[in-house]
Design an enzyme around this catalytic site. Sequence first.
Site, PDB file in Angstrom:
ATOM      1  N   GLU A  38      -6.808   4.759  -9.721  1.00 52.93           N
ATOM      2  CA  GLU A  38      -7.624   4.948  -8.906  1.00 52.93           C
ATOM      3  C   GLU A  38      -7.932   6.260 -10.288  1.00 52.93           C
ATOM      4  OE1 GLU A  38      -9.957   6.122  -4.816  1.00 52.93           O
ATOM      5  OE2 GLU A  38      -7.816   4.879  -4.688  1.00 52.93           O
ATOM      6  N   PHE A  50     -11.733  -1.412   3.959  1.00 52.73           N
ATOM      7  CA  PHE A  50     -10.505  -0.424   5.610  1.00 52.73           C
ATOM      8  C   PHE A  50     -11.021  -0.762   6.797  1.00 52.73           C
ATOM      9  CE2 PHE A  50      -9.646   3.096   1.934  1.00 52.73           C
ATOM     10  CZ  PHE A  50      -9.287   2.324   1.167  1.00 52.73           C
ATOM     11  N   LYS A  67      -9.687   1.154  -9.690  1.00 50.72           N
ATOM     12  CA  LYS A  67     -10.582   1.976  -8.771  1.00 50.72           C
ATOM     13  C   LYS A  67     -11.250   2.629  -8.210  1.00 50.72           C
ATOM     14  CE  LYS A  67      -7.690   1.767  -4.444  1.00 50.72           C
ATOM     15  NZ  LYS A  67      -6.292   2.229  -3.535  1.00 50.72           N
ATOM     16  N   ASP A 103       0.681  -1.280   0.243  1.00 53.25           N
ATOM     17  CA  ASP A 103      -0.088  -0.110  -0.106  1.00 53.25           C
ATOM     18  C   ASP A 103       0.675   1.049  -0.154  1.00 53.25           C
ATOM     19  OD1 ASP A 103      -2.036   1.006  -0.241  1.00 53.25           O
ATOM     20  OD2 ASP A 103      -2.783   0.820   2.005  1.00 53.25           O
ATOM     21  N   THR A 161     -13.222   0.077  -3.873  1.00 55.73           N
ATOM     22  CA  THR A 161     -12.302   1.044  -2.570  1.00 55.73           C
ATOM     23  C   THR A 161     -13.701   1.720  -1.512  1.00 55.73           C
ATOM     24  OG1 THR A 161     -10.623   2.207  -2.012  1.00 55.73           O
ATOM     25  CG2 THR A 161     -11.940   2.655  -3.563  1.00 55.73           C
TER      26      THR A 161
END
Length: 332
Positions: A99, A181, A135, A17, A159
Amino acid sequence: MASLLEQLRGYTTVVSDSGDFNAIQQFRPQDATTNPSLIAAAAEMPGYQTVVDDVLKQVRKDAGSGASDKDIAALAFRPLEVAFGLKILNIIPGRVSTEVDARLSYDTEKSVEEAHAIIALYDKAGISRDRVLIKLASTWEGIRAAEILEKEGIHCNMTLLFGLHQAVAAAEAHATLISPFVGRILDWYKKDTGKDYAPADDPGVHSVTTIYNYYKKFGYKTVVMGASFRNIGEITELAGCDLLTIAPKLLTELESTQGDLPRKLDPANSQKLDIKKIPMDKATFEKMHAEDRMAHDKLKEGIDGFSKAIVDLEVLLTKRLSEITEPATAAH
């Protein structure tokens, strides 16, 4: 005895990440994921100045002499994300997640357009679609965009996912992967209750465990990638999850920690559980979302946060443009 990281790799695909190539190089994860906050942080590091400058010069050239520094900075986010993605793909064997602009999270059509533009840049660089995950925020509109893209062979990573309703909708849309998350869920509960939670009682861990079991019970192909960890306890409680995306600091801690790491999540166990299937449509999604205060708050906060990170990055890039000595006339 093997380190916790080594044992974890036996059950789970470990993903980095980070937008920091050096950290990625150190841990050699299978996959890597970035987001606007990580790109903005990396763009400020002196080591990545040439990557940023090269993108800005190219965008300036493509935009022509009439474009202001502000215009160029706004146009640079997508090619900058892809430039980082390409560097990361040189290091890892697997996939990179890139993303869609978070400001498009409630617009299916524009999200699909943006995804096509990102994929076109990777195509141009000769990168196969199997190595890229687009994403998207797990709004109802983002999930519909994923459904369209997956039919076209463009793989998606959902996400900002906090609730079971988002996970069920994403699986029904055949999204390749979801990123619930964990740490952000814990943050919300700590603030809401004023309590501390041990890893085994962590609400984020419970959320991912519930989603994992639901997917395995009903045979969904969508895989679960736990994300956003606050401590290694959360990670060890999710050993066996399909994938876990972990920041370099926690990867270091896992690597330097010895001890026994039992598998906690297992598809065979999921089959034995009594789980009810949830028929999912827009009305059900919206009702469950409204009733889940945590998911409602964190999705909004996440989209606002990623949107702000892009705005901050654009400010940073505008400033950087004024420092690049190459005159605008070089475009001719």
